[in-house]
Design a protein around this motif. Structure first.
Motif, mmCIF file in Angstrom:
data_model
loop_
_atom_site.group_PDB
_atom_site.id
_atom_site.type_symbol
_atom_site.label_atom_id
_atom_site.label_comp_id
_atom_site.label_asym_id
_atom_site.label_seq_id
_atom_site.Cartn_x
_atom_site.Cartn_y
_atom_site.Cartn_z
ATOM 1 N N THR A 203 -20.148 -18.769 16.885
ATOM 2 C CA THR A 203 -19.436 -17.492 16.900
ATOM 3 C C THR A 203 -19.317 -16.961 18.325
ATOM 4 O O THR A 203 -18.258 -16.460 18.724
ATOM 5 N N ILE A 204 -20.397 -17.066 19.087
ATOM 6 C CA ILE A 204 -20.353 -16.646 20.492
ATOM 7 C C ILE A 204 -19.349 -17.500 21.257
ATOM 8 O O ILE A 204 -18.534 -16.986 22.045
ATOM 9 N N TRP A 205 -19.393 -18.809 21.024
ATOM 10 C CA TRP A 205 -18.506 -19.740 21.727
ATOM 11 C C TRP A 205 -17.038 -19.389 21.498
ATOM 12 O O TRP A 205 -16.227 -19.478 22.428
ATOM 13 N N ARG A 206 -16.703 -18.979 20.284
ATOM 14 C CA ARG A 206 -15.304 -18.664 19.992
ATOM 15 C C ARG A 206 -14.927 -17.242 20.411
ATOM 16 O O ARG A 206 -13.756 -16.963 20.687
ATOM 17 N N SER A 207 -15.874 -16.333 20.489
ATOM 18 C CA SER A 207 -15.562 -14.911 20.676
ATOM 19 C C SER A 207 -15.500 -14.465 22.131
ATOM 20 O O SER A 207 -14.745 -13.544 22.455
ATOM 21 N N TRP A 208 -16.301 -15.081 23.006
ATOM 22 C CA TRP A 208 -16.392 -14.532 24.354
ATOM 23 C C TRP A 208 -15.098 -14.620 25.167
ATOM 24 O O TRP A 208 -14.887 -13.786 26.061
#
Length: 306
Positions: free
Chosen positions: A174-179
């Motif tokens: 989720t972090i990988w896609r959101s940042w």
């Protein structure tokens, strides 16, 4: 009244179709969902739909107080995991996005290319992210191969999709896609800050931290408020990554991997408890409204026109 209609009548005429569409598409189904939460709507009574037996607050009781209900047990775990998931994901996303925005805001060789490459994770659909990372987290997957066989950071290959490690298995994708979205938003905000402010601060002897604290942060605080709102609501209703990572919704991700939306989907459509599912949806909506009110209270001054 005639003067008002003469002045604004044409505008309201153009707005009316959109307002009617919003009423039919959003508010009418929402009111139906609230009403369904008071009905005994399940596989046996599904054909009755809104004429199913009225049970009052029984569905809410099953979720909040019935310790024998699988829905209630999963609900408690899902609330805990979703809150932690939202805090970790948004804290990491905001920090990483702001850091990389600062880097890309400086003179950099092939800066345009780096900006494009760093946006790639955001372009990948969340369904694909869940599917790919699900394979990567396997015991013999690429992540364990990298951590154990290549870098030797772990003594043995852990099971990322079972137990407490499941939490990190859904957080990191989720972090990988959101940042990237946070990064590009912060970058736009940083480019809108007049450079004269920084030059004057340097002349006055301000340190980089002081310049950030007194110039950068006040300027990007309204943008941060919007990012927090969208980020928290996005993680609160996160579904696709967990759904795809654990057997397309057929598998149970465990208490540390189950979020509110996946819990709702599995218990509502897996057990055919549509009335209880509607009650859970109303509770989720109430929690979202409570957060929005708290958020507005904290950032109210930042959102005022300047």
């Amino acid at each position: 009244m005639q003067t008002f209609w003469k002045k604004y009548g044409l505008a309201y005429t153009f707005i009316a179709p959109a307002a009617l569409g919003m009423l039919l598409v959003h508010y009418w189904p929402m009111l139906q969902g609230i009403y369904m939460s008071f009905l005994d709507l399940n596989l046996r009574t599904l054909h009755l739909y809104l004429k199913a037996p009225f049970v009052g607050l029984a569905n809410y009781y099953e979720i909040l107080f019935n310790t024998e209900s699988t829905f209630r047990t999963g609900f408690v775990y899902a609330v805990r995991t979703t809150i932690l998931y939202s805090l970790v994901v948004n804290a990491a996303t905001l920090s990483l996005g702001l850091l990389l925005a600062h880097v890309l805001n400086r003179p950099l060789f092939l800066r345009g290319l780096w900006r494009s490459l760093l946006l790639l994770p955001w372009v990948v659909p969340s369904y694909v992210v869940g599917l790919l990372w699900g394979f990567m987290w396997l015991k013999n997957g690429v992540i364990n191969y990298l951590l154990v066989d290549i870098l030797h950071l772990l003594p043995e290959k852990p099971s990322w999709l079972v137990g407490p490690l499941t939490f990190w298995a859904i957080v990191l994708p989720t972090i990988w896609r959101s940042w990237p979205f946070t990064m590009i938003t912060y970058l736009a905000a940083l480019q809108g800050i007049p450079q004269e402010l920084y030059e004057a601060a340097k002349v006055d002897g301000a340190t980089p931290w002081q310049r950030f604290l007194h110039i950068t942060w006040p300027s990007i605080r309204p943008v941060t408020a919007i990012l927090i709102l969208y980020g928290v609501l996005g993680t609160f209703y996160s579904f696709n990554i967990v759904y795809m990572m654990f057997g397309h919704g057929a598998g149970y991700p465990g208490e540390w991997g189950d979020l509110l939306m996946t819990n709702l989907f599995r218990n509502t459509f897996g057990l055919w408890k549509f009335g209880v599912g509607a009650a859970a949806s109303v509770l989720y909506m109430a929690m979202s409204v409570a957060f929005i009110l708290f958020w507005y209270r904290v950032f109210r001054e930042d959102l005022k026109a300047r």
